[in-house]
Design a protein around this motif. Structure first.
Motif, PDB file in Angstrom:
ATOM      1  N   TYR A 140       0.730  -1.293   0.063  1.00 56.47           N
ATOM      2  CA  TYR A 140      -0.139   0.066  -0.074  1.00 56.47           C
ATOM      3  C   TYR A 140       0.841   1.181   0.045  1.00 56.47           C
ATOM      4  N   GLY A 141       2.209   1.219   0.399  1.00 61.49           N
ATOM      5  CA  GLY A 141       2.800   2.290   0.389  1.00 61.49           C
ATOM      6  C   GLY A 141       4.593   1.812  -0.071  1.00 61.49           C
ATOM      7  N   ILE A 142       5.216   2.549  -0.605  1.00 64.29           N
ATOM      8  CA  ILE A 142       6.606   2.308  -0.965  1.00 64.29           C
ATOM      9  C   ILE A 142       7.421   3.562  -0.799  1.00 64.29           C
ATOM     10  N   ALA A 143       8.787   3.265  -0.136  1.00 63.35           N
ATOM     11  CA  ALA A 143       9.764   4.260  -0.222  1.00 63.35           C
ATOM     12  C   ALA A 143      10.945   3.726  -0.041  1.00 63.35           C
ATOM     13  N   VAL A 144      12.095   4.532  -0.583  1.00 62.67           N
ATOM     14  CA  VAL A 144      13.414   3.888  -0.618  1.00 62.67           C
ATOM     15  C   VAL A 144      14.289   5.062  -0.081  1.00 62.67           C
ATOM     16  N   ASN A 145      15.188   4.418   1.015  1.00 61.85           N
ATOM     17  CA  ASN A 145      15.946   5.182   1.741  1.00 61.85           C
ATOM     18  C   ASN A 145      17.114   5.803   0.873  1.00 61.85           C
ATOM     19  N   PRO A 146      17.017   7.091   0.747  1.00 62.97           N
ATOM     20  CA  PRO A 146      18.118   7.681   0.086  1.00 62.97           C
ATOM     21  C   PRO A 146      19.521   7.454   0.022  1.00 62.97           C
ATOM     22  N   LYS A 186      19.458   2.657   0.421  1.00 67.49           N
ATOM     23  CA  LYS A 186      18.815   2.192  -0.569  1.00 67.49           C
ATOM     24  C   LYS A 186      17.856   1.094  -0.165  1.00 67.49           C
ATOM     25  N   ASP A 187      17.794   0.842   1.123  1.00 66.95           N
ATOM     26  CA  ASP A 187      16.827   0.050   1.891  1.00 66.95           C
ATOM     27  C   ASP A 187      15.446   0.531   1.160  1.00 66.95           C
ATOM     28  N   ILE A 188      14.585  -0.710   1.008  1.00 67.30           N
ATOM     29  CA  ILE A 188      13.089  -0.660   0.273  1.00 67.30           C
ATOM     30  C   ILE A 188      12.218  -0.909   1.485  1.00 67.30           C
ATOM     31  N   LEU A 189      11.197   0.171   1.431  1.00 64.05           N
ATOM     32  CA  LEU A 189      10.361  -0.085   2.746  1.00 64.05           C
ATOM     33  C   LEU A 189       8.818  -0.252   2.048  1.00 64.05           C
ATOM     34  N   VAL A 190       8.289  -1.319   2.336  1.00 63.94           N
ATOM     35  CA  VAL A 190       6.962  -1.714   1.597  1.00 63.94           C
ATOM     36  C   VAL A 190       5.808  -1.794   2.937  1.00 63.94           C
ATOM     37  N   CYS A 191       4.826  -1.142   2.719  1.00 59.19           N
ATOM     38  CA  CYS A 191       3.653  -1.019   3.615  1.00 59.19           C
ATOM     39  C   CYS A 191       2.738  -2.245   3.279  1.00 59.19           C
ATOM     40  N   ASP A 192       2.086  -2.825   4.091  1.00 58.21           N
ATOM     41  CA  ASP A 192       1.046  -3.944   4.199  1.00 58.21           C
ATOM     42  C   ASP A 192      -0.170  -3.257   4.598  1.00 58.21           C
ATOM     43  N   ALA A 193      -1.200  -3.067   3.864  1.00 59.66           N
ATOM     44  CA  ALA A 193      -2.455  -2.692   4.554  1.00 59.66           C
ATOM     45  C   ALA A 193      -3.440  -3.754   5.080  1.00 59.66           C
ATOM     46  N   LYS A 194      -2.971  -4.804   4.865  1.00 59.21           N
ATOM     47  CA  LYS A 194      -3.597  -6.200   5.324  1.00 59.21           C
ATOM     48  C   LYS A 194      -4.996  -6.139   5.015  1.00 59.21           C
ATOM     49  N   ASP A 195      -6.144  -5.977   5.678  1.00 59.35           N
ATOM     50  CA  ASP A 195      -7.516  -5.683   5.565  1.00 59.35           C
ATOM     51  C   ASP A 195      -8.157  -4.541   5.702  1.00 59.35           C
ATOM     52  N   LEU A 216       4.784  -2.773   8.315  1.00 63.43           N
ATOM     53  CA  LEU A 216       6.060  -1.985   7.406  1.00 63.43           C
ATOM     54  C   LEU A 216       7.110  -3.195   7.276  1.00 63.43           C
ATOM     55  N   PHE A 217       7.575  -3.456   6.285  1.00 66.71           N
ATOM     56  CA  PHE A 217       8.566  -4.266   5.902  1.00 66.71           C
ATOM     57  C   PHE A 217       9.676  -3.643   5.207  1.00 66.71           C
ATOM     58  N   CYS A 218      10.919  -3.807   5.792  1.00 63.35           N
ATOM     59  CA  CYS A 218      12.174  -3.090   5.456  1.00 63.35           C
ATOM     60  C   CYS A 218      12.997  -4.324   4.719  1.00 63.35           C
ATOM     61  N   PHE A 219      13.237  -4.191   3.225  1.00 63.16           N
ATOM     62  CA  PHE A 219      14.089  -4.950   2.624  1.00 63.16           C
ATOM     63  C   PHE A 219      15.343  -4.239   2.121  1.00 63.16           C
ATOM     64  N   SER A 220      16.492  -4.838   2.209  1.00 60.81           N
ATOM     65  CA  SER A 220      17.896  -4.553   1.716  1.00 60.81           C
ATOM     66  C   SER A 220      17.679  -3.978   0.171  1.00 60.81           C
ATOM     67  N   ALA A 221      18.701  -3.430  -0.363  1.00 62.85           N
ATOM     68  CA  ALA A 221      18.619  -2.989  -1.790  1.00 62.85           C
ATOM     69  C   ALA A 221      18.577  -4.267  -2.636  1.00 62.85           C
ATOM     70  N   ASP A 222      19.116  -5.379  -2.132  1.00 67.39           N
ATOM     71  CA  ASP A 222      18.826  -6.494  -3.092  1.00 67.39           C
ATOM     72  C   ASP A 222      17.650  -7.264  -2.909  1.00 67.39           C
ATOM     73  N   GLY A 223      16.836  -6.771  -2.103  1.00 73.49           N
ATOM     74  CA  GLY A 223      15.183  -7.523  -1.886  1.00 73.49           C
ATOM     75  C   GLY A 223      14.987  -8.356  -0.888  1.00 73.49           C
ATOM     76  N   CYS A 224      16.071  -8.487   0.001  1.00 72.94           N
ATOM     77  CA  CYS A 224      16.060  -9.299   1.471  1.00 72.94           C
ATOM     78  C   CYS A 224      15.531  -8.804   2.476  1.00 72.94           C
ATOM     79  N   LEU A 225      14.608  -9.489   3.116  1.00 71.38           N
ATOM     80  CA  LEU A 225      13.853  -8.644   4.458  1.00 71.38           C
ATOM     81  C   LEU A 225      15.005  -8.324   5.568  1.00 71.38           C
ATOM     82  N   LYS A 226      14.992  -7.499   5.995  1.00 73.33           N
ATOM     83  CA  LYS A 226      16.000  -7.018   7.177  1.00 73.33           C
ATOM     84  C   LYS A 226      15.078  -6.876   8.597  1.00 73.33           C
ATOM     85  N   TRP A 227      13.917  -6.325   8.474  1.00 71.04           N
ATOM     86  CA  TRP A 227      12.979  -6.195   9.709  1.00 71.04           C
ATOM     87  C   TRP A 227      11.610  -5.839   9.309  1.00 71.04           C
ATOM     88  N   GLU A 228      10.785  -6.107  10.079  1.00 66.62           N
ATOM     89  CA  GLU A 228       9.178  -5.759  10.050  1.00 66.62           C
ATOM     90  C   GLU A 228       8.686  -5.429  11.134  1.00 66.62           C
TER      91      GLU A 228
END
Length: 381
Positions: A326-332, A335-344, A351-363
């Motif tokens: 539901y939302g996305i941002a990239v740390n300048p 380059k970590d990728i933040l993806v929001c999940d609105a669920k229901d 909120l999921f944080c992925f590394s620049a290569d697309g692997c989960l770092k934390w949620e």
């Protein structure tokens, strides 16, 4: 699907259900440690949770890169005298100078806070306000300029200019129907017109406003039901069309600002877009009333090469756990990728944080419908 006119009525129904939340969990003001702490130029980010329409549950979270701590629902504790807190549907958030601006759509105002403390500074009343951008000491807010309701005779929208020092409205200009996101370049403001309230007679245009005269100087024919808008470093604007949810699919169109002509279409859906360098990260949640289902996509597009380089920038399989991106941002910085999940849409999201290569770092658990992120270089107190 996020701002589908047909789904607006469903949102009202869900709002009624939210009024009887019972044992549905509510995220109180609290914080938790996610990492050991590692800040560069970017010290943290604010996350604006929309909250289900009609529930008055817009909320503000903050992640502190220095401490590695995530703070949920910070607005009430920092503003105990604000009775209704943020209000109904947090639609956009941005930082300009020393102020943090939150556009609260169905409460019809822009909340202005101190970016270092999130304390209330002031507010600007704007009917059915949507998105905000800044230029040369002024804020520009798109507005539907009418009540929150489906209406085939809904009036055209407007863009409102605000002085960022006095927080007073200085000028307004009428644009297309139900205007959404905007970009500014070379003294021109471009705004995507959706016409969403006028279903099935959607708008199909982008209005171009000269900021010196504050008049519409051009109208670009693009596609129906426009929404998102971002710009690359080569003078091209990318604007998303949500289609009609039946026969006309969602897509992304490219406008050359030198000619104000559409020069390309990407052939992908984009409910959210975020530019980072020469990359555009796009999440798509494309609803179809033909199949009664969503098609979810995670697209990475290279603007220099003019091609899709990945159909899934999440590489470790975590995308299977995300219900509604539901939302996305990239740390300048990182380059970590933040993806929001609105669920229901009615319970706390993730909120999921992925590394620049697309692997989960934390949620982390957020408020209801996490959606809009603003990075800050200021130390948060």
């Amino acid at each position: 699907m996020k701002h589908s006119v047909l789904l607006l009525l469903l949102c009202w129904l869900l709002a009624g259900l939210a009024g009887c939340r019972g044992d549905i969990p509510f995220v109180h003001s609290e914080d938790e440690e996610l990492t050991s702490g590692d800040a560069g130029v970017v010290k943290g980010f604010f996350l604006l949770n929309e909250g289900n329409m009609g529930s008055n549950k817009a909320s503000l979270d903050f992640f502190n890169y220095e401490t590695g701590r995530y703070m949920r629902n910070i607005y009430p504790t920092r503003n105990p005298d604000v009775v209704k807190e943020l209000g109904d549907v947090g639609n956009d958030i941005a930082i300009y100078g020393d102020k943090l601006y939150a556009v609260i759509n169905c409460s019809h105002y822009v909340e202005v806070m101190d970016v270092r403390t999130a304390k209330h500074v002031g507010s600007i009343d704007i009917l059915n306000c949507r998105y905000i951008v800044f230029h040369d000491g002024k804020a520009y807010v798109s507005s539907y300029a009418g009540p929150v309701q489906i209406d085939p005779n809904a009036r055209p929208g407007k863009v409102v200019e605000i002085d960022t020092v006095s927080l007073q409205i200085t000028r307004e200009v009428v644009v297309g129907y139900q205007p959404e996101e905007m970009v500014i370049t070379d003294g021109q403001l471009y705004v995507a017109n959706s016409g969403g309230y006028r279903y099935p007679d959607y708008d199909t245009t982008v209005s171009v406003i000269d900021l010196e005269t504050f008049t519409v100087t051009d109208t670009i024919e693009v596609a129906i039901n426009l929404h998102r808008m971002v710009m690359d470093r080569y003078g091209r604007i990318y604007v998303s069309s949500r289609g009609d949810y039946y026969d006309i699919g969602a897509d992304v169109y490219v406008i050359d600002t030198r000619t104000n002509q559409v020069i390309n279409r990407l052939g992908v859906a984009a409910s959210e877009m975020c530019v980072s360098g020469d990359s555009i990260y796009m999440t798509g949640v494309e609803w179809s009333y033909v199949t009664n289902s969503n098609t979810v996509t995670y697209t990475l597009y290279d603007v220099k090469r003019n091609e899709i380089v990945s159909h899934n920038f999440i590489t470790d399989g975590t995308d299977e756990r995300i219900q509604i991106p539901y939302g996305i941002a990239v740390n300048p910085d990182t380059k970590d990728i933040l993806v929001c999940d609105a669920k229901d849409y009615v319970t706390p999201g993730t909120l999921f944080c992925f590394s620049a290569d697309g692997c989960l770092k934390w949620e982390v658990t957020t408020g209801d419908i996490p959606a809009h992120i603003a990075f800050t270089t200021n130390y948060f107190q």
